[in-house]
Write an enzyme that holds these catalytic residues in place. Structure first.
Site, PDB file in Angstrom:
ATOM      1  N   LYS A 197       0.866  -1.177   0.000  1.00 47.97           N
ATOM      2  CA  LYS A 197       0.000   0.000   0.000  1.00 47.97           C
ATOM      3  C   LYS A 197       0.898   1.220   0.000  1.00 47.97           C
ATOM      4  CE  LYS A 197      -3.676   2.316   2.519  1.00 47.97           C
ATOM      5  NZ  LYS A 197      -4.557   2.267   3.695  1.00 47.97           N
ATOM      6  N   LYS A 250      -1.996  -1.535  -3.972  1.00 48.18           N
ATOM      7  CA  LYS A 250      -2.892  -0.383  -3.927  1.00 48.18           C
ATOM      8  C   LYS A 250      -2.087   0.901  -3.961  1.00 48.18           C
ATOM      9  CE  LYS A 250      -5.967   1.831  -0.755  1.00 48.18           C
ATOM     10  NZ  LYS A 250      -6.502   1.846   0.558  1.00 48.18           N
TER      11      LYS A 250
HETATM   12  C1  PBG Z   1      -7.086   3.256   5.127  1.00 49.74           C
HETATM   13  C2  PBG Z   1      -7.526   3.160   3.730  1.00 49.74           C
HETATM   14  C3  PBG Z   1      -7.425   4.146   2.751  1.00 49.74           C
HETATM   15  C4  PBG Z   1      -7.975   3.616   1.587  1.00 49.74           C
HETATM   16  C5  PBG Z   1      -8.418   2.338   1.884  1.00 49.74           C
HETATM   17  N1  PBG Z   1      -8.109   2.070   3.210  1.00 49.74           N
HETATM   18  C6  PBG Z   1      -6.958   5.529   2.830  1.00 49.74           C
HETATM   19  C7  PBG Z   1      -5.622   5.889   3.282  1.00 49.74           C
HETATM   20  O1  PBG Z   1      -4.736   5.060   3.501  1.00 49.74           O
HETATM   21  O2  PBG Z   1      -5.464   7.085   3.458  1.00 49.74           O
HETATM   22  C8  PBG Z   1      -8.073   4.337   0.278  1.00 49.74           C
HETATM   23  C9  PBG Z   1      -9.066   3.811  -0.669  1.00 49.74           C
HETATM   24  C10 PBG Z   1      -9.347   4.701  -1.810  1.00 49.74           C
HETATM   25  O3  PBG Z   1      -8.718   5.753  -2.025  1.00 49.74           O
HETATM   26  O4  PBG Z   1     -10.271   4.357  -2.558  1.00 49.74           O
HETATM   27  N2  PBG Z   1      -7.842   2.525   6.000  1.00 49.74           N
END
Ligand code: PBG
Length: 324
Positions: A197, A250
């Site tokens: 991520k 992601k």
């Molecule tokens: C954090 C989380 C995020 C997303 C999914 N889980 C945001 C972040 O890390 O700031 C982003 C998903 C998206 O942008 O569609 N729990």
């Protein structure tokens, strides 16, 4: 083989021929729809300005939306909670009566065949918006945060979640979640690990939707540097060792190479998250008349599959299912 013996256009001549030799298939069976479930007095649906077509949902609206997803042939939804109250420890995340827990029970009651996945993180529940507990110096304290993440995952499983998906990026959390689930009797609950991520600008609209923008600083001390592919593979391999059943990359579109590398390195089912900013870009361009939304969405989702993703988490899931 030399020209003219080789003519690649031969197999492109008709729709039937193209279909016959298509290498990548896209069907609703691979798509997961994210849902934002909101607690509090607001009934029904609250539109999210930065994500046109996506609403924050009350529990009953979420049950209805989940039913629509199932009717369209989508196998799963991924739940995010938007709690009424936040605090420094993110207690709403691991409250057995928290918003995700209540929504999970309601959706599983109404649509038992639909897979309910839950995002496991503290950021929507902390008043500072970070994904874990803060030390006095403002940094996120890894190991105590990991314990709360594990508690959250168990609480979701108790509520009936079929799959838990930790997204916090603390070191060691997949092992901690696996151990906690096993200890509570959830040996058969799979973990979808948000393994690679990245600290991405493409989460912007999500943070508005979930109210999870960090109150100070950013997430670069726990989410990955967008420049690093080798490290993404290391993250994924570590999560496999710790017990991940599915690994995730992601965002998706700026990281198609990472999807491919993680698939090759792990041979696990790979999920890719086509995130909020990616969705918002297509919606904005389509609204401006700059591109054909349907064609752009299907091309995008196909490219994520071609890169190696088995599962695509996308806000386009319902539209795509209607079009396919
Ligand atoms: C954090 C989380 C995020 C997303 C999914 N889980 C945001 C972040 O890390 O700031 C982003 C998903 C998206 O942008 O569609 N729990």
């Amino acid at each position: 083989m030399p020209f003219p013996a080789t003519r690649l256009r031969r197999l492109r001549a008709t729709p039937v021929l193209r279909d016959l030799v298509r290498e990548t298939r896209l069907t609703p069976a691979e798509l997961v729809l994210p849902l934002f479930v909101e607690s509090g007095p607001a009934a029904g649906r609250t539109p999210i300005a930065s994500l046109p077509g996506i609403d924050r949902l009350s529990i009953s609206a979420a049950v209805q939306e989940a039913g629509e997803a199932a009717a369209l042939g989508l196998p799963a939804v991924l739940l995010f909670g938007v709690p009424e109250h936040k605090d420094a420890e993110g207690t709403g995340a691991y409250d057995d009566e928290g918003i995700v827990q209540l929504a999970t029970r309601a959706i599983k009651d109404a649509h038992p065949e639909l897979v309910v996945m839950t995002d496991v993180c503290l950021c929507e529940y902390t008043d500072h918006g970070h994904c874990g507990l803060l030390r006095a110096d403002g940094t996120v304290d890894n190991d105590p945060s990991m314990e709360l993440i594990a508690r959250t995952a168990v609480s979701h499983a108790r509520a009936g979640a079929d799959v838990v998906a930790p997204s916090d990026m603390m070191d060691g959390r997949i092992g901690a979640v696996r151990a906690a689930l096993d200890e509570d009797g959830f040996q058969n609950t799979p973990i979808v690990a948000y393994s690679a991520k990245f600290a991405s600008a493409f989460y912007g609209p999500f943070r508005e939707a979930a109210g999870s923008t960090p109150a100070f600083g950013d997430r670069r001390a726990y989410q990955m540097d967008p420049a690093n592919g080798n490290e993404a593979v290391r993250e994924a391999l570590l999560d496999v060792q710790e017990g991940a059943d599915v690994v995730m990359v992601k965002p998706a579109l700026a990281y198609l190479d990472v999807i491919r590398r993680v698939k090759q390195a792990t041979n696990l089912p790979v999920a890719a998250y086509n995130v909020s900013g990616e969705y918002a870009m297509i919606k904005a361009a389509a609204a401006a008349g700059a591109l054909d939304e349907r064609a752009a969405v299907l091309e995008t989702l196909t490219s994520i599959r071609r890169a190696g993703a088995d599962i695509v988490i996308t806000y386009h899931a319902k539209d795509a299912a209607r079009w396919l």
